[in-house]
Structures are given as C-alpha cells and as structure tokens.
Design a protein around this motif. Sequence first.
Motif, mmCIF file in Angstrom:
data_model
loop_
_atom_site.group_PDB
_atom_site.id
_atom_site.type_symbol
_atom_site.label_atom_id
_atom_site.label_comp_id
_atom_site.label_asym_id
_atom_site.label_seq_id
_atom_site.Cartn_x
_atom_site.Cartn_y
_atom_site.Cartn_z
ATOM 1 N N PRO A 1 0.810 -1.223 0.000
ATOM 2 C CA PRO A 1 0.000 0.000 0.000
ATOM 3 C C PRO A 1 0.843 1.271 0.000
ATOM 4 O O PRO A 1 0.357 2.339 -0.371
ATOM 5 N N GLN A 2 2.104 1.147 0.383
ATOM 6 C CA GLN A 2 2.925 2.357 0.449
ATOM 7 C C GLN A 2 3.557 2.711 -0.888
ATOM 8 O O GLN A 2 4.255 3.706 -0.989
ATOM 9 N N PHE A 3 3.319 1.877 -1.898
ATOM 10 C CA PHE A 3 3.951 2.154 -3.186
ATOM 11 C C PHE A 3 2.918 2.593 -4.206
ATOM 12 O O PHE A 3 1.743 2.247 -4.119
ATOM 13 N N ASP A 4 3.421 3.323 -5.164
ATOM 14 C CA ASP A 4 2.576 3.865 -6.210
ATOM 15 C C ASP A 4 2.849 3.053 -7.477
ATOM 16 O O ASP A 4 3.934 3.138 -8.042
ATOM 17 N N PHE A 5 1.903 2.240 -7.876
ATOM 18 C CA PHE A 5 2.085 1.499 -9.121
ATOM 19 C C PHE A 5 0.730 1.230 -9.747
ATOM 20 O O PHE A 5 -0.303 1.335 -9.108
ATOM 21 N N ARG A 6 0.773 0.889 -11.026
ATOM 22 C CA ARG A 6 -0.461 0.668 -11.779
ATOM 23 C C ARG A 6 -0.588 -0.806 -12.160
ATOM 24 O O ARG A 6 0.395 -1.535 -12.163
ATOM 25 N N VAL A 7 -1.793 -1.187 -12.480
ATOM 26 C CA VAL A 7 -2.044 -2.577 -12.865
ATOM 27 C C VAL A 7 -2.494 -2.600 -14.319
ATOM 28 O O VAL A 7 -3.593 -2.165 -14.639
ATOM 29 N N PRO A 8 -1.642 -3.063 -15.222
ATOM 30 C CA PRO A 8 -2.027 -3.073 -16.643
ATOM 31 C C PRO A 8 -3.085 -4.146 -16.919
ATOM 32 O O PRO A 8 -3.083 -5.220 -16.308
ATOM 33 N N LEU A 9 -3.988 -3.809 -17.825
ATOM 34 C CA LEU A 9 -5.075 -4.726 -18.179
ATOM 35 C C LEU A 9 -5.117 -4.913 -19.686
ATOM 36 O O LEU A 9 -4.848 -3.992 -20.448
ATOM 37 N N GLY A 10 -5.472 -6.128 -20.109
ATOM 38 C CA GLY A 10 -5.647 -6.382 -21.535
ATOM 39 C C GLY A 10 -7.112 -6.347 -21.889
ATOM 40 O O GLY A 10 -7.972 -6.572 -21.042
ATOM 41 N N ASP A 11 -7.403 -6.067 -23.140
ATOM 42 C CA ASP A 11 -8.799 -5.988 -23.566
ATOM 43 C C ASP A 11 -9.252 -7.228 -24.324
ATOM 44 O O ASP A 11 -10.441 -7.457 -24.479
ATOM 45 N N HIS A 12 -8.313 -8.016 -24.830
ATOM 46 C CA HIS A 12 -8.700 -9.112 -25.712
ATOM 47 C C HIS A 12 -8.571 -10.475 -25.047
ATOM 48 O O HIS A 12 -9.239 -11.414 -25.439
ATOM 49 N N GLY A 13 -7.690 -10.560 -24.089
ATOM 50 C CA GLY A 13 -7.520 -11.848 -23.430
ATOM 51 C C GLY A 13 -6.811 -12.876 -24.284
ATOM 52 O O GLY A 13 -6.889 -14.059 -24.006
ATOM 53 N N ASP A 14 -6.129 -12.433 -25.327
ATOM 54 C CA ASP A 14 -5.436 -13.413 -26.169
ATOM 55 C C ASP A 14 -3.965 -13.509 -25.758
ATOM 56 O O ASP A 14 -3.519 -12.889 -24.796
ATOM 57 N N THR A 15 -3.253 -14.321 -26.510
ATOM 58 C CA THR A 15 -1.870 -14.581 -26.145
ATOM 59 C C THR A 15 -1.024 -13.313 -26.154
ATOM 60 O O THR A 15 -0.165 -13.121 -25.292
ATOM 61 N N TYR A 16 -1.285 -12.462 -27.119
ATOM 62 C CA TYR A 16 -0.512 -11.215 -27.189
ATOM 63 C C TYR A 16 -0.756 -10.363 -25.952
ATOM 64 O O TYR A 16 0.170 -9.773 -25.388
ATOM 65 N N ASP A 17 -2.022 -10.312 -25.511
ATOM 66 C CA ASP A 17 -2.322 -9.538 -24.309
ATOM 67 C C ASP A 17 -1.613 -10.127 -23.100
ATOM 68 O O ASP A 17 -1.086 -9.392 -22.261
ATOM 69 N N ARG A 18 -1.600 -11.440 -23.022
ATOM 70 C CA ARG A 18 -0.939 -12.060 -21.873
ATOM 71 C C ARG A 18 0.545 -11.727 -21.881
ATOM 72 O O ARG A 18 1.149 -11.516 -20.828
ATOM 73 N N TYR A 19 1.120 -11.685 -23.087
ATOM 74 C CA TYR A 19 2.532 -11.324 -23.183
ATOM 75 C C TYR A 19 2.746 -9.863 -22.805
ATOM 76 O O TYR A 19 3.604 -9.530 -21.989
ATOM 77 N N MET A 20 1.912 -8.983 -23.377
ATOM 78 C CA MET A 20 2.124 -7.547 -23.156
ATOM 79 C C MET A 20 1.844 -7.157 -21.719
ATOM 80 O O MET A 20 2.508 -6.284 -21.156
ATOM 81 N N VAL A 21 0.815 -7.765 -21.107
ATOM 82 C CA VAL A 21 0.518 -7.427 -19.714
ATOM 83 C C VAL A 21 1.734 -7.727 -18.852
ATOM 84 O O VAL A 21 2.083 -6.965 -17.948
ATOM 85 N N ARG A 22 2.417 -8.785 -19.170
ATOM 86 C CA ARG A 22 3.599 -9.122 -18.375
ATOM 87 C C ARG A 22 4.721 -8.120 -18.614
ATOM 88 O O ARG A 22 5.417 -7.719 -17.684
ATOM 89 N N ILE A 23 4.882 -7.725 -19.863
ATOM 90 C CA ILE A 23 5.921 -6.727 -20.145
ATOM 91 C C ILE A 23 5.631 -5.442 -19.374
ATOM 92 O O ILE A 23 6.511 -4.845 -18.733
ATOM 93 N N LEU A 24 4.353 -5.024 -19.412
ATOM 94 C CA LEU A 24 3.999 -3.791 -18.724
ATOM 95 C C LEU A 24 4.120 -3.962 -17.213
ATOM 96 O O LEU A 24 4.513 -3.024 -16.506
ATOM 97 N N GLU A 25 3.803 -5.154 -16.717
ATOM 98 C CA GLU A 25 3.964 -5.391 -15.279
ATOM 99 C C GLU A 25 5.419 -5.270 -14.870
ATOM 100 O O GLU A 25 5.730 -4.780 -13.778
ATOM 101 N N MET A 26 6.308 -5.703 -15.759
ATOM 102 C CA MET A 26 7.729 -5.569 -15.438
ATOM 103 C C MET A 26 8.098 -4.095 -15.310
ATOM 104 O O MET A 26 8.860 -3.710 -14.430
ATOM 105 N N ARG A 27 7.525 -3.274 -16.177
ATOM 106 C CA ARG A 27 7.849 -1.840 -16.085
ATOM 107 C C ARG A 27 7.337 -1.276 -14.761
ATOM 108 O O ARG A 27 7.988 -0.423 -14.149
ATOM 109 N N GLU A 28 6.148 -1.746 -14.318
ATOM 110 C CA GLU A 28 5.643 -1.291 -13.024
ATOM 111 C C GLU A 28 6.520 -1.811 -11.892
ATOM 112 O O GLU A 28 6.752 -1.113 -10.909
ATOM 113 N N SER A 29 7.004 -3.035 -12.049
ATOM 114 C CA SER A 29 7.873 -3.593 -11.012
ATOM 115 C C SER A 29 9.112 -2.735 -10.830
ATOM 116 O O SER A 29 9.600 -2.563 -9.714
ATOM 117 N N ILE A 30 9.604 -2.223 -11.947
ATOM 118 C CA ILE A 30 10.784 -1.359 -11.844
ATOM 119 C C ILE A 30 10.451 -0.132 -11.002
ATOM 120 O O ILE A 30 11.234 0.292 -10.146
#
Lengths: 403, 204, 172, 390, 102
Positions: free
Chosen positions: D262-291
């Motif tokens: 709760p003390q950190f500021d980060f976002r949660v990326p969401l996909g709109d299609h639920g396909d393989t590309y979204d699953r890949y991209m959501v992870r890439i974006l999550e990595m950027r948030e992790s940074i």
Amino acid sequence: MTPAAVPPDRWLELAPLQLRDWVTGFLPASLQWLATGLITIVAILAVFGLLFAYLTLAERKILGRIQNRPGPNRTGWFGLLQPFADGVKALTKEDVVPRQADPVLHYLAPVVLVALSLLGFAVIPFGRHLVAVELDAAVLYFFAAGAATELAIFMAGWASRNKYALLAAMRALAQLISYELPLLLAFVPVVMLAGTLSTTAIVAAQGGWTLGVLPHWFVLTPWGFAGFVIFMIAALAESNRSPFDLPEAESELIAGHLTEYSGFKYALFFMAEYFGMCALCGMAVTLFLGGWQAPCAALECIPSYAWFGAKLLTLLLGFIWIRATLPRLRMDQLTRLAWKFLVPLALINLGTAAFWSLTAGWTGGLQLVRWAVALALVAGPFVLLGRRLSRGVAPRVYRYASS
Amino acid sequence: MLGTGLLQGLAVTAKNLVGSFHDPARLPTLEYPEVQPQLPEAYRNFPFLVSESAEDPMGTLRCVACQICEKECPPQCIYIEKSKDKKPDAAGKQQIFPAVFVIDTSVCMSCQICVEVCPFESIKMDQVFAIATTERFGSLLLTREQLAKPNSYYHQIHPTEAAEVDRRLAADRQAAEDKAKAAAAAKSAAPTPPAKPATGGPAA
Amino acid sequence: MILALLLITLLILASAAVAMVLRNLIHSALLLVLSWCGIAAFYLWAGAEFVAFAQILVYVGAISMVVLFAVLLTRPARDAELSVPAVTVLRVAAGLMAAGMVASILGLAVLTTRFSGAATRAPQLTVKDLGALLAGPHAAALLVTGVILTVALLGAVLIAAPAPAPRPEDHS
Amino acid sequence: MSAPDSSFLAPPAGSQVRAVHDEFHGDLLEVSMGPHHPSTHGVFRMIVTLDGETIVKLKPVFGYLHRNHEKLGENTSYLASMPYTDRLDYLNSMTNNWAYALAVERLAGLAVPARAEYLRVILAELTRLLNHSCLAGFLLQDCGCSGTPLMYAFREREKILDLFESLSGSRMMCNFQRFGGCRVDPSADWLAGVQQLTDGYGAFLDEFEALLTGNEIFMARTQGVGRLAAPLAISAGVTGPVLRASGVAHDLRKVDGYGAYPQFDFRVPLGDHGDTYDRYMVRILEMRESIQILRQALARLPDGPIMDPKAKLRGFRPKAGEAYGRIEGPKGEIGFYLISDGSPNPYRYRVRPPSFINLTILEDLCLGHTVADAVIILGSVDIVLGEVDR
Amino acid sequence: MTPLTLCLLLSCGLFSVGLAAALTRGNAILVLLGVELMLNAANLNFIAFWRFSGGPASTGVVFVLFSLAVAAAEAAVGLALVIAVYRHQQSIRLQDAVRLKG
C-alpha cells in the motif's frame, strides 16, 4: 566450359581450368571428357562440402554471438575442427530405425534428398568460365531439380510412421507447393529481360557498369529488387529455414520429419538442407546480383569466382541472421503469405518488368518517369497488399486499472 | 508498413552481434574450467562439520551430537549416533560427541536449515561444488571424517560470518565462564554444566 | 543409344506396372514418380530438354505432391496400411483382358507399320525457337491453356474446400 | 480435465469445433504431446485430437512430477517445509517463501518488521522481473525464435540470480524468508547492486520489445489466439497476469494490500482481448511497473531489525488454529492454507498453486486452434510443472 | 527394330498399363493415376514422332507442353473430386460412390 574465346584474362581467373586441364592431360584423349566431368563433380562436392561444414560452424558461431554467447570454441582453434567432430559423432552414432517404419523409404529419403539437392549446382556459373553444364534451359533445369526435393522430405516424414513426422510431411508438402509458385514467378521477369533461360547468358546480360561504378545488376532496378526480395523469401521457405521451418518446427513437432532419424542419416538431412540453401542462394546471385560480375570496373582484377563466393556468403549470412531473429509462422499464415501476398506481388512485378522492358528506349526526363512509374508499381502493391495481409494485426495500447 | 517490425528486430540482433565483440555486457559467458566463478560469500553447497583444530579434527569437533539438525533436516539426510562415553572438547570440557555423523549428499538439498538450527555453531555450509563422483552410493555418503573441516577453513570461505560466529562463541564462553565463576563463588564446589548459548539465534 | 532407350523403357514400364499393382498407395505414388522421371529421361534422350524439365517440374514437382496430399487426406478409417480394398476377380480379369487387347492391337499396329524417313540426328530446337512458336503460331492455344489452368485451379479449390457451414450430424 | 460443461462457460471464441464421432475416428489424428516434448515446459502431456492440424480435443495429463508436497508438509515441521516451497515454482522461490511465511505468520500471530516487509517487496518484484522475463523468452522460443529472446531474457535473469545468490546463498532455491522476517540483512553493496539492476532493466525491456513486440510475425502468431473471456477466467479461478489480460482488474497487491505494497505507487495493466498477445504484453507492462516499485522501495528502505524478536526458530509450535496466506505471485495467486493442532507439524498443509489452476482452462483456449498455437498458448499461460504436480 | 518402333512400343505398353489400372483398380486415386499414365503415353508418342520424323515442324514438342498443362489441370480437378467424394462417403472406393447427392 571451354576457354576458347578468352578475353584478356588474368592468370587467377583461368587457374582452376588450367589445373584441371593439366591433370587430365596425363590421360589418353579418349578418357579426357570423362576425367573432366569427374573432376568437375569432385570439385563441386569438395567446395560445397567444405562450405557446408563451415557454414554449420558459422551458423552456430553467429547465432551464439547474436545470443550473447561465444558458440562452439573448444574443438580446435576457435572451434574450427567442430564440423569434423560433428561428422565423426554423426558417423559413430547408432542408427535407429523404428520397427514400424517403412525401411526402404526411411533409408532412401536422406540419400535421395542429398542427391537431388546437389543437382542444382550443375548449372550455376561460379565464375567467368566455371559452369559445370551449359544448358539452354538451365534455369528450368535448376527448378526442376529443386522441385523433387520435397518428395524426399515427404518420404522421410511418411516412412517414419511417427505422427509428428506425418504432420511434418503434410506441412512440407503444402509449404513447398505454395512457395514453388512465387519462386518461379520471381525469376520470370529476369528471363523476360535477359531473353534467355541460360544462366551464363543471364549473368552476361548483367555485365557492364554505368560510369564504371554502377553495375547493371538486375537487383538495382525496381522490378529486379522486388523480384529479388520475393525470390529470397520463397527461397527461405523452399529450404525450410526459419521463419519458415515449419516441417521441422522443434517447439511444435519435436523435429518434424527428422524425428525418427539419427546418426549419419540425420547429418545427411542437414547436408541436404545446406546444399539446397547454397544452391538457391547461388541461383539468386546468378539471377539478380550479377553472378560473378564485379561490383565496379576497378575491382575486376579480383577473380570472378571470388566475387561469386562473396555474394553467396553474404546471402547465406543473411539467412543465418534472419534465423536468429524471427519467430516462426503458422501453417495457414505461411500459405496465406504465399498465395495472397507473394504470388500477386510477383505477378504485378511481371507487369513492372514488362513496362521496364518496353520503355528501355526512354532517355533524359523520360528516364525519370520510367523510374518513378516502376517504383510506384513496386511499392504501391506492396503497401496495399501488405496492409491487407496484416489487417487486424497491430500493436496495441493498454489501459491500467483505475484504482 | 508491413516489415518495419521485422527490420527493427533485425537491427536489434545485429547490434547484439556487433556488441558481443566489444561489449562485455553482451558476452557474459564464463568459460568455466579455465575461468572459475567468483562465488559470493553467502554461497552454500553441502554442510560440513567445524572442528577447532586442523591437526586433530575428530578430537575437536564442535558437534555434541544433540541431534537437532537430524530432526529438523527436511529431507532427513543426516544420521547421527551419540557416543556412549564423553571426551574433552577443544575447551577441555567433557562432552558427548557424534560417534557416527553421516550426511547423504545425494539426498541433501542444501537448504542450510541444519546450520540455522544448530545451537553450537558446529555445522556450516561448504562451498565446494565440483563434487561429481563415479559412483552413486558410497562416495556420496559423507562420513564424520570427510565432513570435518577446521575453523580456519570456515574463516576462509565465509570470512564475515565466521568472524561473527567466533565473536558470539567467545562471548558465550565468556558469559559461561563468568556464570561459572559466579556459581563457583556462590557454591564452592559444583561441576560446570555444559555451555548453553545465551541467545540461541541462528548463524546470520 | 538403343541401350539407353531400352533401359529407360524398362524403368518406365516396370515402375509403372509395379505401381499399379501395389496395395500401398504411397508406394504406388512414389513409384509413379520414378516412372515419370523415366519419361523425362526419355525426353532428354530424344533431345527435348525443355519438355523434359517441364515434365519433371509438373509431374514430380506438382502432380505427385497433389496425389500424395490426396492420399494423406483420404486415409481410410483406422488403417495405417492405406491398403486398396480387394475387388472381384471378374472385374480384374475383364479389365486386364481389355487392356491386353488394346496393347496387342496397338503393338501389332506399330510393328506392322512402316515409318518413313527415320531421322538419326535429333532435330535442334532451342528454347528461343520454342518460345517463338508458342507466342507466334500457337498463341491462341497458349491463351486457352492458360484459361483452362486458371479455371481448373479455381474449380479444384471450390470442389475441395470444405463446406462453409459445419456439416450436419447425419453423415454416414 | 476433459471437455468442460459448456452450459455456463463461454465457448472459445472463433473456433468451429467439430463434434468428435467415434465411427469417424479415422479422420482425426490423436497425438500425444509430451510428457517429453520440447515445448511442454517440463513433463506435461497433452493428448490432442487433431482434425488436420486443428485441435478438436485436448486432454491435459499431469502428475509426472508429483512428489507429495502437501503430505510432506504435514509430516515435517513448519520450518522444514520452507525449502520445499522453493521447489514448487522453482523460478519464483522468493515469492513462494513469502506466501508460506505469510500463512505461518498469520497462524502464529507474528509481526514482520518494516525493513523485512520492504525487503520482501524488493525480492518479490525482482522475482516478478525474473519470472516474466523468462516467460517472455520461453513464449518466444515456443514461437520459434531460435533461442535469441530466451538468451537475452536469461542474460538478465542471470543478474537477478546473482543477486539472489549473494544474498541467500543459492540462485534458485533461496529458502530466504523466515516466519517473522527474513533470514539475512542485505549489505549496502547488495542494495547498490539491486539499484544498478533496476536502473538498467528498462533499457533491457526496450531492447526486448524492439526485438519482437512490434514484429509482424509475432503479432500474427499471438493476436486473437487463445482468447480467454473474462467470465470463463473468473469462473475457472484463473489469477495473475492471465486474468488481467482478460480485462479483470484483480491484483492481490491492490486487493489485499499485503506487506508494504500500500505504500507504493504502481499501476495494474489490463488487456482488452484476453489473447496470447495480451498475456505477453501485460507481463511486459507489469515488469515496467515492477521497476517503479523497486525504485520506490530502494529509496525508502527503512532501517531496523529484520526479524520479529518473538519468532522462534527451534521448537516452533503455533497454537491451534487455521490460516490462509496468499500473495500475488508472478504467476497468480499463490496461497498456503494451514491448520495447526498445536504440534510442531501442521495438521493440514495445502497449496493453492496458480500454475495448476490457470492450466485448467487450457482446453478451452486451444480448441479450434492449431498444434502450433497450442504450444504458444501453453507458453503464455505460464506454468511450472513443479507447481502443477506438487 | 528401329528406335522409333521401340519408342512406340514403349508408349503402347505404358498406355496399356494405365488402362489396366484404370479398369481394374477400385481406388479413385489409382484410377486417376492410370489416366495420367495414358496421357503420358500419348506424350511419348508426340516426342518420338518429333524426334524421328526429321521434319522441321516442332508441333510435337509444343503439343506435349500443352498436354502437360492439361494433365496438371486434370490432376488438380480430379484429386479435388476425390477429396470431395471422400468427404461425402468416407471412402475413395469408386464402387462406393453410387450416390450423386451427398
């Protein structure tokens, strides 16, 4: 292959021929034609055998470097003996034939494949005087010889009695049929412009330079460039190289048609793949890159076969580079790319080439118009068809949860 | 336009190809047998038993065969038999010692829980990783004699940790001595109880 | 010369005959490929280079592929051997008899006819001449062939393509 | 595991699934992919029934790696289960440790000092970077990339593993978290190393994305492939990036707010299609948030102890009761459910493995797609067989 | 025996083999292949006559080229029909193809 009407040639240019004639000179005249033929065959086998060996090493080294690792470097100096170590390994490995397999076809497939993949080398002019067989319909011969290789792949896949191999056989058939067409259509403009099916004549048609620096290679014209690109894409597919390596897709079909092969038969398949790749690249060099012609007049002192070799290696390195980068296509995408993109482009390119041929007399300002029209004829369909092909496929923008 | 993504990818791989020749970050391979890896101090492999002296490892084992590690070991790869008699340890105190102490390294999973639970700082993690053998059973079953390594070796592989352990042991001994002195002062004659650490904390 | 022709004849006829007798369809198809290669060799022997290469390109490169594909796509249920079902003896006998009769009639005709002016030297026909012939006197035929090929291609695709809607459950 | 009751599950999008008739069987090809197939990420087996190359039926078979994890947990002490959790999802030992430690802490009522909470966040986010990088590499390997993206991903993973090794002594089997805190207090050098890695990771992601995210072949291979509709995802209990790629905003770091999140500021990326590309991209974006999270955590890392002083290492016997501890692991909700009867061993020890539960939708994702797609769909679901089979 | 006669005999033999296959085999694909063989036999004749006629006319060769194209078209359509038949009755035995309506 007769050095009858030799232009002021340098010594290096003729050296291979003189060596051959010196060797055959020891034989009675009645046997000389046979010896000449045999020497040619042995020379081609030796050169391309070695090229195959070192191409595998180069591929592994370059793939390694691209992937931030050194590649094989333990066998010999910088791993230079690696191909031979691999060969010994392949020879000494157990040759496993599944009990269910069709033994004759299983055995024949690699042999037939290697034999057929070697046939293509007969008509490629490796140098100014280095062509094994002068044929009037050489290009047709080349593609006829190449067309048969797919049968061998099918034999391998079907005879293994393995479901993966069978799937691979189906894939290989579909893929090779689909890409035969763009491959053939891509070189038709060259035949049209050069007015011949003979490879030596096609190379000769690309001789000369504008201002001594700009070679008259076909690739440097709009239709030639388009044809070259289509030819190379189809060649990638014909030689089962990534991104078109569907028959042996290791992440899907384990090793595809090679699944049930081991030992030296497996090595033969690899040899055939590389021979086929070399032959197709050699043909691309001949058809589009001016064959053995030097890029500018000043560099003509370097023997012609060196130029051919340099161009061939460049294309082969391009193959390796592409393999290191691109993911594999799916079967339906593969066939769609061939039928809905490459074939129409090749057909339009035929029209472009016809236009180019008809306007050969235009000079001055009209020359610019000619280039502009030809470029538009190449680029326009590419953009339009490309947009059609990649419809529904685009980078996406992502949203974030509101909280 | 179709193809730009492909060209971009090709540019990246070309950059890596060239980079591998001049940028060490793009060629991180360690050519192992020639170049040995730099192990971090915390690196752990299989346990060994600390002995105080290199000359007489069996006589100066810190282990008192309390069998806590045997009980806590998750894959239960430690087997201990207590001695029937007592023997003076390095400090000269009479102690029970492990008559048999065996670690089956084919079972051990290098979790170092034995190290953490040991109250006597007597079992520590080794760093030798080139331990391939030609046979699966006997040579992977390490006995007391093979496991015992001197404290100086411990200092060599885990300098910071070992220094801390020595400090703590010295403090414990000091405290025990003080306590013993005080006890001796209070009651004139009583045998010294075995030393028990004051903190009981793990080797950090 | 004659020896080569005899060898080619043997190759063509033997592989074709064996291919037609075999029970394994894939083997049949592959042997037929051999037979077609033999025919190409015959064309080469006769000096018709271009036709020989075209024969290989069309038969070995394309038709054999389509045949193999058809064999694989029409695998009989639960049968790995791809065997050809037995037919009645009567039918086989009748067919063989008809073929034998045709063969004997044709053979007799060939053997009894005197052909005039048998050339010993192959007529020269370069690719350029052939092209000129195709684009000149035979241009109309060429166009018609092109149309036939296109129509055949489209027709084949239409026939072989599966029905767009999922088929009803009652297939038997 | 076989054909789901489709009365309430949404049918897979875009698939024209033909009914499988027995008398019609000769037309279909049954291929057993696995247990040793290059792309099943371990010893997983898919019995696929193919019509041509199209999948009409897919039966996942697993258990080849079953090793009684849960029963072992009930027969060893609480502490002794910790190293076993490393081996559940062997890529993410740090988060497995944390989830287990969280469950035990709830059971025993232990408090975790602030520095340890921050440390756990740092390690969990490093694990997320590691896992997602590997996943992207594996996925692209399954697409047929000849190993290049995988090697780049492993190059970066190696740096994180080096950090783990210098902190915990082991690269993958970290066994680092303890009930009530962490095992080792990191040195300033180590924290500087994490800072350096964090600063450099963005550049790696940029390069990785340049390599393939915009690649037409990759997009064509993944977009529209293996669509997972949000209702199905929710009803099947799917969690993690796979769920978020289907557009469901469910991230335990936000929902539970456990640890120091709760003390950190980060976002949660969401996909709109639920396909393989979204699953890949959501992870890439999550990595950027992790940074981003790592940057904040490193900047604000408090001083202090790393262990709850009440925590006992030996003779640990939580009082009778039950507890469930769950965290947002890189693969989804990893949870441990424990019942204590006051003895040194848990009475019941149960794992909620995200890989296993995410895998249950595999057939729904694959139907109507080809063999080649099945492989990348499996890759995009991101499983580790150690966790599936337990 | 002149070479021409031999060529013609070869063609005759090939034609008979094709005919026999087309008449006796029940498998649609084999029947089609038999027809292909008969076409090939005809082509052999064209080339043989071109080779040994000695005349300047090259119509034989041109005709073979057209014949090749037609053979390709025939194979494509024929095998497409075989597949369509198979779709309908799960068999490529010609004896089974007795219904005109699928």
